[in-house]
Design a protein around this motif. Structure first.
Motif, PDB file in Angstrom:
ATOM      1  N   ALA A 369       0.812  -1.220   0.000  1.00  0.00           N
ATOM      2  CA  ALA A 369       0.000   0.000   0.000  1.00  0.00           C
ATOM      3  C   ALA A 369       0.843   1.266   0.000  1.00  0.00           C
ATOM      4  N   THR A 370       2.022   1.207   0.625  1.00  0.00           N
ATOM      5  CA  THR A 370       2.858   2.406   0.728  1.00  0.00           C
ATOM      6  C   THR A 370       3.904   2.489  -0.383  1.00  0.00           C
ATOM      7  N   ASN A 371       3.711   1.703  -1.439  1.00  0.00           N
ATOM      8  CA  ASN A 371       4.542   1.769  -2.647  1.00  0.00           C
ATOM      9  C   ASN A 371       6.027   1.472  -2.425  1.00  0.00           C
ATOM     10  N   PRO A 372       6.381   0.425  -1.703  1.00  0.00           N
ATOM     11  CA  PRO A 372       7.805   0.072  -1.625  1.00  0.00           C
ATOM     12  C   PRO A 372       8.269  -0.470  -2.972  1.00  0.00           C
ATOM     13  N   THR A 373       9.547  -0.308  -3.245  1.00  0.00           N
ATOM     14  CA  THR A 373      10.080  -0.814  -4.511  1.00  0.00           C
ATOM     15  C   THR A 373      10.698  -2.195  -4.350  1.00  0.00           C
ATOM     16  N   VAL A 374      10.860  -2.631  -3.105  1.00  0.00           N
ATOM     17  CA  VAL A 374      11.419  -3.953  -2.834  1.00  0.00           C
ATOM     18  C   VAL A 374      10.487  -4.682  -1.872  1.00  0.00           C
ATOM     19  N   LEU A 375      10.222  -5.943  -2.154  1.00  0.00           N
ATOM     20  CA  LEU A 375       9.399  -6.781  -1.280  1.00  0.00           C
ATOM     21  C   LEU A 375      10.268  -7.919  -0.765  1.00  0.00           C
ATOM     22  N   VAL A 376      10.420  -8.012   0.558  1.00  0.00           N
ATOM     23  CA  VAL A 376      11.215  -9.064   1.190  1.00  0.00           C
ATOM     24  C   VAL A 376      10.265  -9.989   1.936  1.00  0.00           C
ATOM     25  N   LEU A 377      10.357 -11.279   1.643  1.00  0.00           N
ATOM     26  CA  LEU A 377       9.509 -12.271   2.298  1.00  0.00           C
ATOM     27  C   LEU A 377      10.387 -13.278   3.023  1.00  0.00           C
ATOM     28  N   ASP A 378      10.214 -13.351   4.338  1.00  0.00           N
ATOM     29  CA  ASP A 378      11.021 -14.253   5.167  1.00  0.00           C
ATOM     30  C   ASP A 378      10.239 -15.530   5.444  1.00  0.00           C
ATOM     31  N   GLU A 379      10.615 -16.607   4.751  1.00  0.00           N
ATOM     32  CA  GLU A 379       9.955 -17.905   4.862  1.00  0.00           C
ATOM     33  C   GLU A 379       8.433 -17.757   4.830  1.00  0.00           C
ATOM     34  N   PRO A 380       7.891 -17.220   3.739  1.00  0.00           N
ATOM     35  CA  PRO A 380       6.465 -16.908   3.685  1.00  0.00           C
ATOM     36  C   PRO A 380       5.557 -18.121   3.589  1.00  0.00           C
ATOM     37  N   THR A 381       6.106 -19.289   3.266  1.00  0.00           N
ATOM     38  CA  THR A 381       5.251 -20.462   3.056  1.00  0.00           C
ATOM     39  C   THR A 381       5.272 -21.412   4.241  1.00  0.00           C
ATOM     40  N   SER A 382       5.829 -20.985   5.370  1.00  0.00           N
ATOM     41  CA  SER A 382       6.009 -21.886   6.509  1.00  0.00           C
ATOM     42  C   SER A 382       4.694 -22.432   7.048  1.00  0.00           C
ATOM     43  N   SER A 383       3.597 -21.673   6.872  1.00  0.00           N
ATOM     44  CA  SER A 383       2.307 -22.137   7.402  1.00  0.00           C
ATOM     45  C   SER A 383       1.267 -22.349   6.308  1.00  0.00           C
ATOM     46  N   LEU A 384       1.737 -22.502   5.059  1.00  0.00           N
ATOM     47  CA  LEU A 384       0.812 -22.710   3.937  1.00  0.00           C
ATOM     48  C   LEU A 384       0.903 -24.136   3.426  1.00  0.00           C
ATOM     49  N   ASP A 385      -0.223 -24.651   2.902  1.00  0.00           N
ATOM     50  CA  ASP A 385      -0.214 -25.969   2.273  1.00  0.00           C
ATOM     51  C   ASP A 385       0.356 -25.830   0.857  1.00  0.00           C
TER      52      ASP A 385
END
Length: 522
Positions: A369-385
């Motif tokens: 929403a705040t228009n960052p130019t970089v997206l960092v995801l730290d182990e985003p799938t740890s709780s997903l099937d």
């Protein structure tokens, strides 16, 4: 302004809690003092002044300046005004600030004269507890004597001796509180070790040696109280438009590197940073974390902790309201990010009604929403099937390709993410072992026997075939690329899950079935 020409020699230390750690420690200690004051019994009409003892401990531990010390005293005074049963409780408004200033003065005097210890015994808690109590108590009983019009002999023969007695009692109880508190706060990283301070880089000119959205240069990082660095001479550049995957065994430092990119290391976690991390050409030590958040959006493994409102729309709007966006801009950006993440039509839904994958999308939306130019995801799938994982990376891949957002993913499950990545980095024991295109890094892991359990099964099958002398074009990163490679090699591939007796598979490897993500393909 001093220009730094070699960032490898630059050091930044930070104590957890930063410049306001004196607030945290004094608040906790005064709360403890209030509880002890309310429950402590009196012996022979004498009871320790727990408020004085606890603020002496806070001052000795954090060593605030006199202005901060006066603030501690005023807070202690207000607490005593509310809890005191004396005839004139408002005397505390003068006595407690007097006691805190006396404690700070004696502490600095003893440190300056280097008499804070006798042998190995730290005597400052005893001395400061005694003197601060005598000063504070002396001020208080003097005010009481004057306001209530007490007899002089009562003041001289009873009240002042009682102050000295309580001072001696506090001289005993202050060390009893000080040493356990020191161990506790030191363990939590709130106290500096000898000579260690929070650094100030505001007078330096620090520039990156390489251009990039993120430039990590000669970074070594050690957590507070840790004996070994978690990051060791890391050099890494993230270019605009990259989709970088960072992987490695558990405890290798990949999440620490992620936190260094977003400025939380060391400004939140504390510790010692050598070298520098640059974001859009600016040193992270010269930026506040909220400022960094306008450049980099981060989604943590426990994404639910990032969701703080009731409905989907409120969550995304909340991020922008905190940064002062006007109402029209908020409405426009909400529509844009809901479309980007596939949450259109769900704006009024309660967050508690969303699935795990939808909440993950919402966490990403609130960051975008705040228009960052970089997206960092730290182990985003740890709780997903598996289905949720595949859907998440389709979304992140689209944000990278269609909207130009630079992506950095920290993950150990590589099956779903690699088809979208253009770079891959491997970390082992805090070191960056390989940083190259995806295929090169996977080959490095395979050839050196590093973290083999993370390799996609289809890639391992390709390497086994290649090792046995069979080649099928480009390495396989997915079932689709495996089918295409086998077809080019003249190998018939069944579209069903039934294994086929194939000479190439049988002679090249002990297995004639390749299983990926639950599907079996011959």
């Amino acid at each position: 302004m001093e220009r730094i020409t070699d960032v490898s020699k630059l050091v930044y230390t930070h104590i957890q809690g930063g410049q306001f750690r004196w607030v945290t420690v004094s608040t906790l200690m005064l709360a403890l003092g209030t509880i002890l004051h309310l429950v402590s019994p009196s012996v022979g009409g004498v009871t320790p002044n727990w408020t004085i003892a606890t603020y002496c401990v806070a001052i000795l531990l954090t060593r605030p300046n006199y202005k901060q010390t006066l603030g501690i005293g005023l807070v202690a005074a207000l607490i005593n005004v509310l809890t005191s049963k004396s005839g004139f409780p408002y005397g505390n408004l003068l006595s407690e600030p007097g006691g805190t200033v006396a404690c700070a003065f004696v502490m600095r005097l003893m440190m300056g004269l280097k008499i804070e210890k006798i042998g190995k015994l730290d005597i400052m808690p005893f001395v400061t507890g005694f003197i601060a109590t005598c000063v504070s108590g002396g001020i208080f009983v003097t005010i009481l004597w004057q306001v209530l019009g007490l007899a002089n002999n009562i003041y001289i023969n009873a009240m002042l001796p009682l102050v000295v007695i309580i001072g001696l009692v506090n001289g005993v109880v202050t060390p009893l509180l000080y040493f356990p508190a020191k161990r506790l706060f030191a363990k939590r990283g709130f106290l500096p070790s000898s000579g260690e301070i929070t650094s100030d880089h505001s007078n330096y000119i620090i520039e990156p040696s390489q251009e990039g959205k993120i430039s990590v240069e000669h970074v070594n990082y050690t957590y507070s109280k840790a004996t070994e660095p978690s990051l060791k001479d890391i050099n890494l550049v993230v270019h605009e438009g990259d989709f970088l995957v960072i992987t490695g065994p558990a405890g290798c430092g990949k999440s620490t590197l992620c936190m260094a990119m977003v400025g939380a290391v060391p400004k939140f976690y504390g510790g010692r940073l050598e070298g520098m991390v640059f974001v859009d050409g600016k040193a992270t030590t010269q930026m506040d974390i909220p400022e960094l958040a306008t450049h980099i959006g981060v989604v943590l493994a426990d994404y639910d902790t990032q969701l703080v409102t009731m409905t989907v729309k409120e969550e995304v709007a909340f991020a922008m309201e905190n940064r002062g966006y006007d109402r029209d801009t908020i409405e426009t950006r909400c529509k844009e990010v809901f479309k980007q993440v596939g949450l259109e039509g769900m704006e009024e839904q309660k967050i508690t009604s969303l699935s795990g994958g939808q909440r993950q999308r919402l966490a990403i939306a609130s960051v975008l929403a705040t228009n960052p130019t970089v997206l960092v995801l730290d182990e985003p799938t740890s709780s997903l099937d598996p289905d949720g994982t595949a859907e998440l990376y389709r979304l992140v891949g689209a944000l990278n390709k269609e909207h130009g957002i630079t992506v950095v993913v920290i993950d150990h499950d590589l099956h779903a993410v690699l088809p979208y990545a253009n770079r891959m980095a491997l970390m082992v024991d805090g070191e960056l072992r390989c940083d190259a295109d995806v295929t090169t890094t996977l080959r490095y892991m395979y050839d050196n026997g590093i973290y083999l359990e993370a390799l996609p099964t289809v890639f391992t099958a390709y390497m086994d075939l290649e090792k046995a002398g069979h080649t099928f074009g480009e390495p396989w990163l997915s079932i689709e690329s495996a089918r295409a490679g086998l077809a080019k090699g003249g190998v018939a591939v069944s579209e069903t899950a039934q294994p086929a007796s194939n000479v190439a598979f049988a002679s090249a490897t002990a297995q004639d079935v390749v299983t990926v993500g639950g599907g079996t393909h011959a």
